[in-house]
Enzyme design. Sequence first.
Site, PDB file in Angstrom:
ATOM      1  N   ASP A  98       0.859  -1.182   0.000  1.00 33.50           N
ATOM      2  CA  ASP A  98       0.000   0.000   0.000  1.00 33.50           C
ATOM      3  C   ASP A  98       0.895   1.232   0.000  1.00 33.50           C
ATOM      4  O   ASP A  98       1.653   1.452   0.945  1.00 33.50           O
ATOM      5  CB  ASP A  98      -0.888  -0.015   1.246  1.00 33.50           C
ATOM      6  CG  ASP A  98      -2.174   0.764   1.056  1.00 33.50           C
ATOM      7  OD1 ASP A  98      -2.160   1.741   0.295  1.00 33.50           O
ATOM      8  OD2 ASP A  98      -3.186   0.388   1.669  1.00 33.50           O
ATOM      9  N   ASP A 199      -2.781   4.778  -2.623  1.00 34.24           N
ATOM     10  CA  ASP A 199      -3.761   5.457  -1.779  1.00 34.24           C
ATOM     11  C   ASP A 199      -4.054   6.859  -2.327  1.00 34.24           C
ATOM     12  O   ASP A 199      -3.129   7.594  -2.698  1.00 34.24           O
ATOM     13  CB  ASP A 199      -3.189   5.555  -0.356  1.00 34.24           C
ATOM     14  CG  ASP A 199      -4.163   6.155   0.627  1.00 34.24           C
ATOM     15  OD1 ASP A 199      -5.173   5.507   0.915  1.00 34.24           O
ATOM     16  OD2 ASP A 199      -3.894   7.273   1.121  1.00 34.24           O
ATOM     17  N   GLU A 241      -6.455   4.061  -5.978  1.00 29.88           N
ATOM     18  CA  GLU A 241      -7.656   4.453  -5.243  1.00 29.88           C
ATOM     19  C   GLU A 241      -8.074   5.837  -5.719  1.00 29.88           C
ATOM     20  O   GLU A 241      -7.362   6.820  -5.504  1.00 29.88           O
ATOM     21  CB  GLU A 241      -7.382   4.486  -3.728  1.00 29.88           C
ATOM     22  CG  GLU A 241      -8.636   4.832  -2.941  1.00 29.88           C
ATOM     23  CD  GLU A 241      -8.363   5.262  -1.508  1.00 29.88           C
ATOM     24  OE1 GLU A 241      -9.245   5.055  -0.658  1.00 29.88           O
ATOM     25  OE2 GLU A 241      -7.276   5.818  -1.228  1.00 29.88           O
ATOM     26  N   HIS A 315     -10.802  -1.496   4.415  1.00 32.49           N
ATOM     27  CA  HIS A 315     -10.521  -1.018   5.774  1.00 32.49           C
ATOM     28  C   HIS A 315     -11.222   0.294   6.107  1.00 32.49           C
ATOM     29  O   HIS A 315     -11.247   0.705   7.274  1.00 32.49           O
ATOM     30  CB  HIS A 315      -9.010  -0.851   5.951  1.00 32.49           C
ATOM     31  CG  HIS A 315      -8.433   0.188   5.023  1.00 32.49           C
ATOM     32  ND1 HIS A 315      -8.295  -0.031   3.671  1.00 32.49           N
ATOM     33  CD2 HIS A 315      -7.983   1.443   5.240  1.00 32.49           C
ATOM     34  CE1 HIS A 315      -7.779   1.045   3.099  1.00 32.49           C
ATOM     35  NE2 HIS A 315      -7.591   1.959   4.027  1.00 32.49           N
ATOM     36  N   ASP A 316     -11.781   0.977   5.104  1.00 32.88           N
ATOM     37  CA  ASP A 316     -12.478   2.246   5.321  1.00 32.88           C
ATOM     38  C   ASP A 316     -13.995   2.094   5.286  1.00 32.88           C
ATOM     39  O   ASP A 316     -14.716   3.074   5.502  1.00 32.88           O
ATOM     40  CB  ASP A 316     -12.076   3.259   4.247  1.00 32.88           C
ATOM     41  CG  ASP A 316     -10.682   3.815   4.448  1.00 32.88           C
ATOM     42  OD1 ASP A 316     -10.218   3.850   5.604  1.00 32.88           O
ATOM     43  OD2 ASP A 316     -10.057   4.217   3.450  1.00 32.88           O
TER      44      ASP A 316
END
Length: 539
Positions: A98, A199, A241, A315-316
């Site tokens: 990530d 990200d 993302e 995870h969000d």
Amino acid sequence: MAKKWWQDKVVYQIYPRSFQDSNGDGIGDLPGIISRLDYLSDLGIDAIWLSPVYCSPQDDNGYDISDYQDIDPMFGSLEDMERLIAEADKRGIKIIMDLVLNHSSDEHRWFREAKKSKDNPYHDYYVWRDGEEGILPNEMRASFGGPAWEWVPELEQYYFHQFSVKQPDLNWENPKVRQEIYDMILWWMDKGVGGFRLDVIDQIAKEPDRGITANGPKLHKWIQELSRETFQKADLITVGETWGATPEIAKLYSNPDGSEFSMVFQFEHVMLDQEPGKEKWDLSPLPFVELKKNFAKWQKELYGCGWNSLFWNNHDLPRIVSRWGNDKEYRKESAKMLATVLHGMQGTPYIYQGEELGMTNVRFPDITHYRDIETLHMYEERLEAGYKKEEILRSVYAKGRDNARTPMQWDDSKNGGFTDGTPWIEVNPNYLEINAKKEISDADSIYNYYKKLIKLRKENMVFTQGEFQLLLEEDPQIFAYTRTTGEEMMCVIANFTDKPAPCRLPETWQKKELLIHNYNTENIGGVLRPYEAMIYIDR
């Protein structure tokens, strides 16, 4: 479009802090992940997307990086990371790192130097504006609340941060910043990683003076340079993302020529159950017909000229079985239905840890049990704005990021087998009923259903290459579509509700080969039972 090696692969996301603790400190770590690789291998996944494990003060749970080329001691060591890459490789599993390239931690060496003086060579690694204390450069707000500008008295300047005040934005206009980033990525590639998740990558070309954060004018120029200098030197899986993506923009991100990324994360579908123009905390019922049309749009628009990522969770995001399924009476059926609908589409499926077990949202009794910075900021802001605690907690229960971050539920022992110590965040109390040990041994479990879906994807090219056609577009209960190649056609039929649903599809489909079905008994009479789902194939 020639098939890429990664198009029939399935990715599993690990949030390391919550996956498996090996040393009793209550925090998941790399040795813990290594100890669970056989579990993931049995599931059938091909790659692990690893949320950040770099050195970090943990202001935003690792998305505030203080050293991109070292591992935070809470997760282990660089040697542990190298061992994870090697052990995963032995099982045919690639590690996707990530990367947070929009901002660093304010404790990164670059920012510590940048604050020393305007003449420091690292000063221009970040975004600064001259000003006076109390008079902000403009009214831009940070995503986690408060102004997007922070005053540094010794410099008489503000720095820009789109997220936490401890996450200053990097200045991509500076070619030295870009080269530092490329060198770091190549270093990780030399370590043997199989790809990268980028990200909030659509925010690197920010122009704060014009109020632009996402999709700035230079975005694709810089991404193409990034890809050319790094990713294209190996055959990697890369995913960006991009909260602000449209299909047209996504065609650039995921162009089959490999000039940018392998695929893109877009989020239109996960923003449908909030009030238009408001925050995610402002809850609204899911407009189901709109959800179907949204998926259809992305499936049609990117076919042959781009690539989708397929996901319900990360995870969000809250747990999908609690969000759009039924985590009580029909937890097993609805979890399987949601998996069926998603995995039948074109794109790369992403399974978030515990999704394959049907893990649910958690309802802690009060805010003191929560750890997420976004949730805590929202709680304080809404209290000050006059919201009632019960109303705020209702939003937290529905959309809080900690729903996805409670520890992985491995068995029915203390703390779900996650840790021998005190977990950094409490385990969901339902681990006694929902856990991996129980699921693996049950042939009819959600886990074994996911395992079968993954296997089917690799055995049937129609999953990766078939053209998508939405059926029963306006039906208020049924999600149905076909996938077609020259040789075969597949039909996915699912009841998205907890009520029986008359199915108006031709009965001829029920005479075709049934690939998978989330009920143990045959469907008779053309009425779908609550959350019933099946995939047929005509070869």
